[in-house]
Design a protein around this motif. Structure first.
Motif, PDB file in Angstrom:
ATOM      1  N   GLU A 124       0.798  -1.220   0.000  1.00 52.50           N
ATOM      2  CA  GLU A 124       0.000   0.000   0.000  1.00 52.50           C
ATOM      3  C   GLU A 124       0.837   1.279   0.000  1.00 52.50           C
ATOM      4  N   VAL A 125       2.139   1.173  -0.203  1.00 54.84           N
ATOM      5  CA  VAL A 125       3.010   2.348  -0.323  1.00 54.84           C
ATOM      6  C   VAL A 125       3.304   2.564  -1.807  1.00 54.84           C
ATOM      7  N   PHE A 126       3.016   3.786  -2.280  1.00 48.36           N
ATOM      8  CA  PHE A 126       3.150   4.116  -3.701  1.00 48.36           C
ATOM      9  C   PHE A 126       4.199   5.200  -3.878  1.00 48.36           C
ATOM     10  N   HIS A 127       5.104   5.027  -4.840  1.00 42.34           N
ATOM     11  CA  HIS A 127       6.015   6.107  -5.184  1.00 42.34           C
ATOM     12  C   HIS A 127       6.349   6.069  -6.669  1.00 42.34           C
ATOM     13  N   VAL A 128       6.713   7.253  -7.185  1.00 46.23           N
ATOM     14  CA  VAL A 128       7.023   7.423  -8.602  1.00 46.23           C
ATOM     15  C   VAL A 128       8.383   8.096  -8.726  1.00 46.23           C
ATOM     16  N   GLU A 129       9.184   7.636  -9.669  1.00 40.09           N
ATOM     17  CA  GLU A 129      10.465   8.261  -9.966  1.00 40.09           C
ATOM     18  C   GLU A 129      10.523   8.637 -11.445  1.00 40.09           C
ATOM     19  N   LEU A 130      11.132   9.792 -11.718  1.00 40.04           N
ATOM     20  CA  LEU A 130      11.350  10.261 -13.079  1.00 40.04           C
ATOM     21  C   LEU A 130      12.839  10.215 -13.385  1.00 40.04           C
ATOM     22  N   ASN A 131      13.173   9.739 -14.573  1.00 33.35           N
ATOM     23  CA  ASN A 131      14.554   9.755 -15.050  1.00 33.35           C
ATOM     24  C   ASN A 131      14.567  10.484 -16.387  1.00 33.35           C
ATOM     25  N   VAL A 132      15.337  11.561 -16.456  1.00 36.38           N
ATOM     26  CA  VAL A 132      15.397  12.389 -17.660  1.00 36.38           C
ATOM     27  C   VAL A 132      16.847  12.548 -18.086  1.00 36.38           C
ATOM     28  N   GLN A 133      17.095  12.495 -19.374  1.00 35.48           N
ATOM     29  CA  GLN A 133      18.435  12.739 -19.922  1.00 35.48           C
ATOM     30  C   GLN A 133      18.418  14.026 -20.720  1.00 35.48           C
ATOM     31  N   LEU A 134      19.433  14.863 -20.512  1.00 33.99           N
ATOM     32  CA  LEU A 134      19.553  16.093 -21.297  1.00 33.99           C
ATOM     33  C   LEU A 134      21.005  16.326 -21.674  1.00 33.99           C
ATOM     34  N   ASP A 135      21.205  17.022 -22.800  1.00 33.33           N
ATOM     35  CA  ASP A 135      22.540  17.287 -23.326  1.00 33.33           C
ATOM     36  C   ASP A 135      22.891  18.762 -23.163  1.00 33.33           C
ATOM     37  N   TYR A 136      24.160  19.021 -22.937  1.00 38.90           N
ATOM     38  CA  TYR A 136      24.644  20.393 -22.806  1.00 38.90           C
ATOM     39  C   TYR A 136      26.094  20.451 -23.260  1.00 38.90           C
ATOM     40  N   SER A 137      26.628  21.658 -23.361  1.00 38.53           N
ATOM     41  CA  SER A 137      28.021  21.865 -23.741  1.00 38.53           C
ATOM     42  C   SER A 137      28.830  22.224 -22.504  1.00 38.53           C
ATOM     43  N   SER A 138      30.047  21.705 -22.422  1.00 38.21           N
ATOM     44  CA  SER A 138      30.923  22.045 -21.299  1.00 38.21           C
ATOM     45  C   SER A 138      32.292  22.444 -21.827  1.00 38.21           C
ATOM     46  N   THR A 139      32.763  23.613 -21.408  1.00 37.74           N
ATOM     47  CA  THR A 139      34.082  24.103 -21.775  1.00 37.74           C
ATOM     48  C   THR A 139      35.015  23.943 -20.589  1.00 37.74           C
ATOM     49  N   CYS A 140      36.164  23.343 -20.826  1.00 40.36           N
ATOM     50  CA  CYS A 140      37.106  23.004 -19.760  1.00 40.36           C
ATOM     51  C   CYS A 140      37.742  24.262 -19.171  1.00 40.36           C
ATOM     52  N   PRO A 141      37.621  24.509 -17.863  1.00 35.77           N
ATOM     53  CA  PRO A 141      38.250  25.682 -17.243  1.00 35.77           C
ATOM     54  C   PRO A 141      39.766  25.677 -17.365  1.00 35.77           C
ATOM     55  N   CYS A 142      40.381  24.511 -17.258  1.00 34.68           N
ATOM     56  CA  CYS A 142      41.834  24.423 -17.383  1.00 34.68           C
ATOM     57  C   CYS A 142      42.276  24.796 -18.792  1.00 34.68           C
ATOM     58  N   SER A 143      41.580  24.258 -19.796  1.00 37.38           N
ATOM     59  CA  SER A 143      41.909  24.570 -21.179  1.00 37.38           C
ATOM     60  C   SER A 143      41.721  26.056 -21.460  1.00 37.38           C
ATOM     61  N   ALA A 144      40.676  26.665 -20.881  1.00 39.31           N
ATOM     62  CA  ALA A 144      40.429  28.100 -21.077  1.00 39.31           C
ATOM     63  C   ALA A 144      41.567  28.928 -20.490  1.00 39.31           C
ATOM     64  N   ALA A 145      42.047  28.557 -19.300  1.00 38.79           N
ATOM     65  CA  ALA A 145      43.147  29.292 -18.672  1.00 38.79           C
ATOM     66  C   ALA A 145      44.429  29.167 -19.484  1.00 38.79           C
ATOM     67  N   LEU A 146      44.697  27.967 -19.994  1.00 39.23           N
ATOM     68  CA  LEU A 146      45.901  27.756 -20.800  1.00 39.23           C
ATOM     69  C   LEU A 146      45.831  28.535 -22.109  1.00 39.23           C
ATOM     70  N   ALA A 147      44.632  28.594 -22.704  1.00 39.45           N
ATOM     71  CA  ALA A 147      44.470  29.361 -23.939  1.00 39.45           C
ATOM     72  C   ALA A 147      44.686  30.851 -23.681  1.00 39.45           C
TER      73      ALA A 147
END
Length: 295
Positions: free
Chosen positions: A133-156
Motif C-alpha cells: 500500500e506504499v506508492f512512489h514514482v520516480e522520473l529519469n530524464v536525460q539532457l545534453d549540454y556543452s561544457s568548456t574546460c576551465p583548465c583549457s580556457a586558462a591555458l588558452a
C-alpha cells in the motif's frame, strides 16, 4: 456435447515452492497521452509472486490493465490506479506491483537571440511501485549540454597573453591596433576545448502529486547549466552560445554541483540521484561525476 474448459496451467501449483521478486513483461508497445500529445512508449509491467506455491501469474491481466493509458492523460493518479488493478487481478498471489514507461518528450526550444526555434527530444523513463500500500514514482530524464574546460580556457588565455607580449613589445599601443589584433587569428592563437556532455537525472516525486513535472525538471536543470545544446540557430545565436560557454566554464564536478543545488530547490521531490558525463575532446576517455540527496 459437454463444453470443454480451457486449461489454466498458470493456476496450477508448482512442485518447487519459491516466491519470486518480479514477474511480468518487458518492452510492451504502448501509446500514452502527455501534455496534450500522444507519445509512443515502451512499458515494463510486473508483480511479485509472493505465493511460492503458485506456478505463475496472469500476464494477460497486466497487459489489459495498460489499455487505460490510451484513454486518459498520464498522471501519478492514473499510474497508481493501474498498479492497483495489477494487484486486484492477482489477489492472493502478489503484494507488489511495478511499472516502467519509457518515451521521448519533444519540446520546442527557442534560439538564444534570433526568432528561430527547433525541436529537442528528451528521453524519459518513469518508474512506479505499489508495495504494501506504499506508492512512489520516480522520473529519469536525460539532457545534453556543452561544457568548456576551465583548465583549457586558462591555458588558452595564457598563450594569448604571451602572443600579445611578443607582438606589441617593440611598438606602441593604440586602441585600433589592439582592437584589430584581438579580432585576428594571429592574435587569438588558442581556444579552449569544449565537449558535448550529458546529464542523467533521477528524482523521486512527493506523494500526492497531481501531475508529472517533467518539463519543469528539464527547465530547472538547463537553467542551472547555462549551456543547453541548441536547435536552429543563426550566427547571432552561435555567438551567444560561445558567450554562454565562456561564462559557464565547467569541470564535470562543477556541473554536478550546479545540478545538485538546483534540484534541491524543487519543492515537489523527496530525493534524487544525478550523473553527468563529459565526453572529452582532449582525452580518449570521459569525465564523470555522481551526486545524490534524499530527505
Amino acid at each position: 456435447m459437454t463444453a470443454l474448459t480451457l486449461p489454466d496451467i498458470a493456476a496450477q501449483a508448482t512442485q518447487s515452492s519459491l516466491p519470486l521478486n518480479w514477474v511480468g513483461m518487458c518492452n510492451i508497445a504502448l501509446p500514452v497521452q502527455f501534455d496534450g500529445s500522444r507519445l509512443r512508449a515502451s512499458a515494463d509491467a510486473g508483480v511479485d509472486l509472493d505465493d511460492g506455491n503458485s506456478r505463475g501469474i496472469h500476464m494477460s491481466r497486466l497487459y489489459l490493465a495498460l489499455e487505460v493509458f490510451e484513454q486518459q492523460p498520464l498522471t501519478p493518479q492514473l499510474i497508481h490506479q493501474v498498479l492497483g488493478t495489477f494487484l486486484e487481478s492477482h489477489a492472493g498471489l502478489s503484494t507488489g506491483a511495478y511499472l516502467q514507461l519509457r518515451f521521448e518528450l519533444m519540446l520546442k526550444r527557442p534560439a538564444l537571440i534570433s526568432p528561430l526555434a527547433g525541436w529537442k527530444a528528451y528521453p524519459v523513463t518513469l518508474s512506479a511501485q505499489l508495495k504494501d500500500e506504499v506508492f512512489h514514482v520516480e522520473l529519469n530524464v536525460q539532457l545534453d549540454y556543452s561544457s568548456t574546460c576551465p583548465c583549457s580556457a586558462a591555458l588558452a588565455r595564457q598563450l594569448i597573453q604571451q602572443q600579445f607580449l611578443a607582438d606589441f613589445s617593440d611598438r606602441g599601443l593604440n586602441h585600433e591596433a589592439v582592437f584589430n589584433w584581438l579580432g585576428s587569428a594571429e592574435g587569438v592563437v588558442a581556444t579552449p576545448h569544449s565537449q558535448r556532455s550529458s546529464a542523467q537525472l533521477q528524482v523521486r516525486l512527493k506523494e500526492g502529486m497531481n501531475e508529472l513535472p517533467i518539463k519543469a525538471l528539464i527547465d530547472q536543470a538547463e537553467a542551472a547549466l547555462g549551456t543547453a545544446v541548441q536547435t536552429a540557430v543563426k550566427r547571432t545565436d552561435e555567438q551567444a552560445f560561445a558567450l554562454a560557454n565562456g561564462q559557464n566554464l565547467m569541470f564535470c564536478e562543477d556541473a554536478a554541483r550546479r545540478l545538485h543545488r538546483a534540484l534541491q530547490q524543487l519543492p515537489w521531490l523527496t530525493g534524487f540521484t544525478l550523473r553527468v558525463e563529459h565526453a572529452e575532446s582532449l582525452h580518449a576517455h570521459d569525465a564523470v561525476a555522481h551526486s545524490q540527496w534524499y530527505w
